[in-house]
Design a protein around this motif. Structure first.
Motif, PDB file in Angstrom:
ATOM      1  N   CYS A 144       0.828  -1.215   0.000  1.00 29.74           N
ATOM      2  CA  CYS A 144       0.000   0.000   0.000  1.00 29.74           C
ATOM      3  C   CYS A 144       0.855   1.255   0.000  1.00 29.74           C
ATOM      4  CB  CYS A 144      -0.919   0.008   1.211  1.00 29.74           C
ATOM      5  SG  CYS A 144      -2.295  -1.121   1.082  1.00 29.74           S
ATOM      6  N   ILE A 145       1.909   1.250   0.788  1.00 26.98           N
ATOM      7  CA  ILE A 145       2.783   2.425   0.862  1.00 26.98           C
ATOM      8  C   ILE A 145       3.458   2.662  -0.487  1.00 26.98           C
ATOM      9  CG2 ILE A 145       4.883   3.312   1.920  1.00 26.98           C
ATOM     10  CD1 ILE A 145       3.930   1.884   4.511  1.00 26.98           C
ATOM     11  N   LEU A 146       3.957   1.607  -1.109  1.00 30.94           N
ATOM     12  CA  LEU A 146       4.592   1.773  -2.416  1.00 30.94           C
ATOM     13  C   LEU A 146       3.606   2.213  -3.481  1.00 30.94           C
ATOM     14  CD1 LEU A 146       7.290  -0.993  -2.762  1.00 30.94           C
ATOM     15  CD2 LEU A 146       7.591   1.450  -2.819  1.00 30.94           C
ATOM     16  N   PHE A 147       2.390   1.693  -3.441  1.00 28.82           N
ATOM     17  CA  PHE A 147       1.367   2.149  -4.386  1.00 28.82           C
ATOM     18  C   PHE A 147       1.125   3.647  -4.224  1.00 28.82           C
ATOM     19  CE2 PHE A 147      -1.246  -1.878  -5.507  1.00 28.82           C
ATOM     20  CZ  PHE A 147      -0.180  -2.339  -6.241  1.00 28.82           C
ATOM     21  N   GLU A 148       1.068   4.090  -2.988  1.00 24.76           N
ATOM     22  CA  GLU A 148       0.818   5.508  -2.735  1.00 24.76           C
ATOM     23  C   GLU A 148       1.975   6.352  -3.255  1.00 24.76           C
ATOM     24  OE1 GLU A 148       0.299   9.292  -1.232  1.00 24.76           O
ATOM     25  OE2 GLU A 148       1.926   8.082  -0.459  1.00 24.76           O
ATOM     26  N   VAL A 149       3.182   5.907  -3.040  1.00 26.42           N
ATOM     27  CA  VAL A 149       4.350   6.696  -3.430  1.00 26.42           C
ATOM     28  C   VAL A 149       4.599   6.617  -4.939  1.00 26.42           C
ATOM     29  CG1 VAL A 149       6.856   6.839  -3.180  1.00 26.42           C
ATOM     30  CG2 VAL A 149       5.437   6.513  -1.169  1.00 26.42           C
ATOM     31  N   VAL A 150       4.602   5.423  -5.492  1.00 24.88           N
ATOM     32  CA  VAL A 150       4.981   5.241  -6.890  1.00 24.88           C
ATOM     33  C   VAL A 150       3.822   5.520  -7.848  1.00 24.88           C
ATOM     34  CG1 VAL A 150       5.807   3.544  -8.576  1.00 24.88           C
ATOM     35  CG2 VAL A 150       6.779   3.593  -6.284  1.00 24.88           C
ATOM     36  N   LEU A 151       2.656   4.995  -7.533  1.00 29.01           N
ATOM     37  CA  LEU A 151       1.526   5.081  -8.457  1.00 29.01           C
ATOM     38  C   LEU A 151       0.535   6.189  -8.098  1.00 29.01           C
ATOM     39  CD1 LEU A 151       0.860   1.254  -8.745  1.00 29.01           C
ATOM     40  CD2 LEU A 151       2.200   2.681 -10.280  1.00 29.01           C
ATOM     41  N   HIS A 152       0.759   6.859  -6.996  1.00 31.77           N
ATOM     42  CA  HIS A 152      -0.094   7.953  -6.527  1.00 31.77           C
ATOM     43  C   HIS A 152      -1.530   7.502  -6.284  1.00 31.77           C
ATOM     44  CE1 HIS A 152       3.273  10.532  -7.314  1.00 31.77           C
ATOM     45  NE2 HIS A 152       3.308  10.105  -8.565  1.00 31.77           N
ATOM     46  N   VAL A 153      -1.661   6.316  -5.716  1.00 37.69           N
ATOM     47  CA  VAL A 153      -2.960   5.792  -5.317  1.00 37.69           C
ATOM     48  C   VAL A 153      -3.190   6.228  -3.876  1.00 37.69           C
ATOM     49  CG1 VAL A 153      -4.246   3.669  -4.849  1.00 37.69           C
ATOM     50  CG2 VAL A 153      -2.770   3.815  -6.845  1.00 37.69           C
ATOM     51  N   TRP A 154      -4.377   6.677  -3.569  1.00 35.24           N
ATOM     52  CA  TRP A 154      -4.669   7.073  -2.195  1.00 35.24           C
ATOM     53  C   TRP A 154      -4.492   5.870  -1.284  1.00 35.24           C
ATOM     54  CZ3 TRP A 154      -5.317  11.954  -0.657  1.00 35.24           C
ATOM     55  CH2 TRP A 154      -5.581  12.901  -1.635  1.00 35.24           C
ATOM     56  N   ILE A 155      -3.735   6.049  -0.231  1.00 37.13           N
ATOM     57  CA  ILE A 155      -3.422   4.933   0.662  1.00 37.13           C
ATOM     58  C   ILE A 155      -4.676   4.404   1.351  1.00 37.13           C
ATOM     59  CG2 ILE A 155      -2.841   6.252   2.742  1.00 37.13           C
ATOM     60  CD1 ILE A 155      -0.370   4.285   2.908  1.00 37.13           C
ATOM     61  N   SER A 156      -5.641   5.274   1.612  1.00 41.14           N
ATOM     62  CA  SER A 156      -6.877   4.812   2.258  1.00 41.14           C
ATOM     63  C   SER A 156      -7.642   3.876   1.316  1.00 41.14           C
ATOM     64  CB  SER A 156      -7.755   5.995   2.657  1.00 41.14           C
ATOM     65  OG  SER A 156      -8.093   6.764   1.512  1.00 41.14           O
ATOM     66  N   GLU A 157      -7.643   4.148   0.021  1.00 34.91           N
ATOM     67  CA  GLU A 157      -8.301   3.265  -0.924  1.00 34.91           C
ATOM     68  C   GLU A 157      -7.613   1.902  -0.960  1.00 34.91           C
ATOM     69  OE1 GLU A 157      -8.397   5.181  -4.689  1.00 34.91           O
ATOM     70  OE2 GLU A 157      -9.642   6.823  -3.982  1.00 34.91           O
ATOM     71  N   CYS A 158      -6.299   1.920  -0.892  1.00 40.49           N
ATOM     72  CA  CYS A 158      -5.539   0.679  -0.938  1.00 40.49           C
ATOM     73  C   CYS A 158      -5.867  -0.189   0.285  1.00 40.49           C
ATOM     74  CB  CYS A 158      -4.052   0.989  -0.990  1.00 40.49           C
ATOM     75  SG  CYS A 158      -3.029  -0.436  -1.289  1.00 40.49           S
ATOM     76  N   PHE A 159      -5.957   0.427   1.457  1.00 40.99           N
ATOM     77  CA  PHE A 159      -6.283  -0.334   2.669  1.00 40.99           C
ATOM     78  C   PHE A 159      -7.702  -0.892   2.596  1.00 40.99           C
ATOM     79  CE2 PHE A 159      -2.892   2.113   4.993  1.00 40.99           C
ATOM     80  CZ  PHE A 159      -2.057   1.020   5.122  1.00 40.99           C
ATOM     81  N   ILE A 160      -8.630  -0.136   2.018  1.00 42.86           N
ATOM     82  CA  ILE A 160     -10.004  -0.607   1.901  1.00 42.86           C
ATOM     83  C   ILE A 160     -10.061  -1.807   0.963  1.00 42.86           C
ATOM     84  CG2 ILE A 160     -12.290  -0.027   0.978  1.00 42.86           C
ATOM     85  CD1 ILE A 160     -11.776   2.845   2.051  1.00 42.86           C
ATOM     86  N   ILE A 161      -9.327  -1.767  -0.124  1.00 44.64           N
ATOM     87  CA  ILE A 161      -9.314  -2.877  -1.085  1.00 44.64           C
ATOM     88  C   ILE A 161      -8.729  -4.118  -0.417  1.00 44.64           C
ATOM     89  CG2 ILE A 161      -8.218  -3.721  -3.192  1.00 44.64           C
ATOM     90  CD1 ILE A 161      -8.504  -0.850  -4.274  1.00 44.64           C
ATOM     91  N   GLU A 162      -7.647  -3.969   0.344  1.00 46.83           N
ATOM     92  CA  GLU A 162      -7.010  -5.118   0.972  1.00 46.83           C
ATOM     93  C   GLU A 162      -7.858  -5.708   2.091  1.00 46.83           C
ATOM     94  OE1 GLU A 162      -3.025  -4.370   2.089  1.00 46.83           O
ATOM     95  OE2 GLU A 162      -2.378  -4.170   0.037  1.00 46.83           O
ATOM     96  N   LYS A 163      -8.690  -4.893   2.705  1.00 48.06           N
ATOM     97  CA  LYS A 163      -9.531  -5.405   3.794  1.00 48.06           C
ATOM     98  C   LYS A 163     -10.529  -6.374   3.244  1.00 48.06           C
ATOM     99  CE  LYS A 163     -12.414  -4.007   7.534  1.00 48.06           C
ATOM    100  NZ  LYS A 163     -12.149  -3.807   8.822  1.00 48.06           N
TER     101      LYS A 163
END
Length: 154
Positions: A135-154
């Motif tokens: 999630c952190i790398l997605f946020e940094v590299v791909l500019h994906v909101w980290i909150s969205e990434c955590f919701i998807i993984e949940k």
């Protein structure tokens, strides 16, 4: 890496169309020692996150080696002109980094000196650290909101 490849292109006189071939050859040679860096679908990430019950996980030192090798080979591919993205390498690097961190923290806590009483601390599984690092790398590299990434993984 891009600057190094550009300097080699200008000084060597090798045609620019040969550099993707040379880049692929170098990555192939590295893959002989570290075959995990090659993309075989999401099987690589499954192995890194140890999500398959009968497959033995990789050690923390090998995971850290894979992170370094994957960063170098991805950079080499991009610099030599090979087509590729950042999504799958980000998955791989995040999963390997987080899982290695989780294994190291778990080892330190479980083998800590009894004077410090660290054994009462709860440590998450290495897979959880791997998912967080993805999630952190997605946020940094791909500019994906980290909150969205955590919701998807949940």
């Amino acid at each position: 890496m891009l600057q190094i490849v550009e300097n080699i292109q200008t000084t060597s006189g090798v045609p620019k169309s040969a550099f993707p071939v040379l880049g692929g050859l170098l990555v192939g040679l590295v893959a002989l020692a570290y075959p995990e860096i090659l993309y075989r679908g999401f099987e690589n990430v499954d192995i890194l996150l140890e999500s398959r019950p009968l497959v033995k996980g990789l050690s923390a030192d090998l995971l850290l080696q894979l992170v370094a090798v994957k960063i170098v080979t991805t950079s080499l591919c991009r610099a030599s002109g090979l087509v590729g993205g950042y999504y799958a390498p980000s998955l791989f690097i995040g999963a390997a980094t987080g899982t290695a961190y989780g294994k190291i923290v778990s080892y330190i806590i479980s083998h800590a000196d009894p004077i410090f009483h660290l054994s009462i601390l709860e440590v998450a599984s290495p897979q959880a650290y791997g998912l967080v690092c993805i999630c952190i790398l997605f946020e940094v590299v791909l500019h994906v909101w980290i909150s969205e990434c955590f919701i998807i993984e949940k």
